[in-house]
Design an enzyme around this catalytic site. Sequence first.
Site, short mmCIF file in Angstrom:
data_model
loop_
_atom_site.label_atom_id
_atom_site.label_comp_id
_atom_site.label_asym_id
_atom_site.label_seq_id
_atom_site.Cartn_x
_atom_site.Cartn_y
_atom_site.Cartn_z
N TYR A 6 3.40 -54.65 39.68
CA TYR A 6 4.72 -54.08 39.39
C TYR A 6 5.56 -55.05 38.56
CZ TYR A 6 9.17 -51.70 40.33
OH TYR A 6 10.38 -51.04 40.22
N ASN A 23 11.70 -43.45 32.89
CA ASN A 23 11.92 -43.82 34.28
C ASN A 23 10.67 -43.75 35.15
OD1 ASN A 23 13.57 -43.94 36.92
ND2 ASN A 23 12.67 -41.89 37.04
N LYS A 51 7.01 -54.67 34.69
CA LYS A 51 8.44 -54.62 34.45
C LYS A 51 8.89 -55.75 33.52
CE LYS A 51 9.31 -50.93 36.78
NZ LYS A 51 9.77 -49.69 36.11
N ASP A 71 1.83 -36.21 33.29
CA ASP A 71 1.34 -37.51 33.72
C ASP A 71 1.55 -38.45 32.53
OD1 ASP A 71 -0.10 -39.82 34.29
OD2 ASP A 71 -1.80 -38.76 35.19
#
Length: 259
Positions: A164, A95, A168, A68
């Site tokens: 998200y 990733n 990013k 994790d």
Amino acid sequence: MNAELTGETKTAVVTGAGSGIGRSVAVELLRAGWSVALAGRRIETLEETAALTPEGTSSGTPLCVRTDVSEPQDVAALFSSVRENFGRLDLLFNNAGTFGPGGVPVEELPYDAWRHVVDTNLNGAFLCAQAAFRQMKEQDPQGGRIINNGSISAQVPRPHSIAYTATKHALTGLTKSLSLDGRPYRIACGQIDIGNAATDMTERMRSGILQANGELMPEPVMDVSDVARTVRHMAELPLEANVQFATVLATNMPFIGRG
């Protein structure tokens, strides 16, 4: 030039290797003769990836490590296992990530959901990059490469994607800082921003996804193997060369002109 042709065994860590882009990149590296450590939350999916190792390669059996990435102790154990099994580290493909709850307006997003995305996408990427950086700095010969999976959301958002998109965008700053701080130690860092690679995570693109004008519209996707080949190209450059940022996307997706 691949690892088999150079006569050297290159070693990579791929996070989020149990599915999607991570799985495809791991298999591509294995095909090219890399030794690969597969990291992910579920050991059974990592073993499924390992079973896809192409016949006839010199890669050997991949190392599967349940990880994790948001847990510092898990990350430490992952890189300790890589050091013990392979001796050195040439590549981290950072990733692992999650989109979080889809279609939730910002005013309705639970804080726990926000934290989960931040802990996985940003804190997890930092923890893995930090551990890789330490190992690459200390090993002999010194150096290595880190490739962060940014997503095209590192450039422009989709509707209802605040957690998200924020993580990013933050990854772009992480990439730039690692690239700068790695210079004295022959540590190169680049980022790949991916749009609509065909994976389970992007399956909804085919049926229809919310656009900036409020309409639902299907979007084209591309084969995930095209992403994997791009990552491999970035990975196999000499450390004197670096792809700082690469954008790989389905040609006809609504990205250029979005908004």
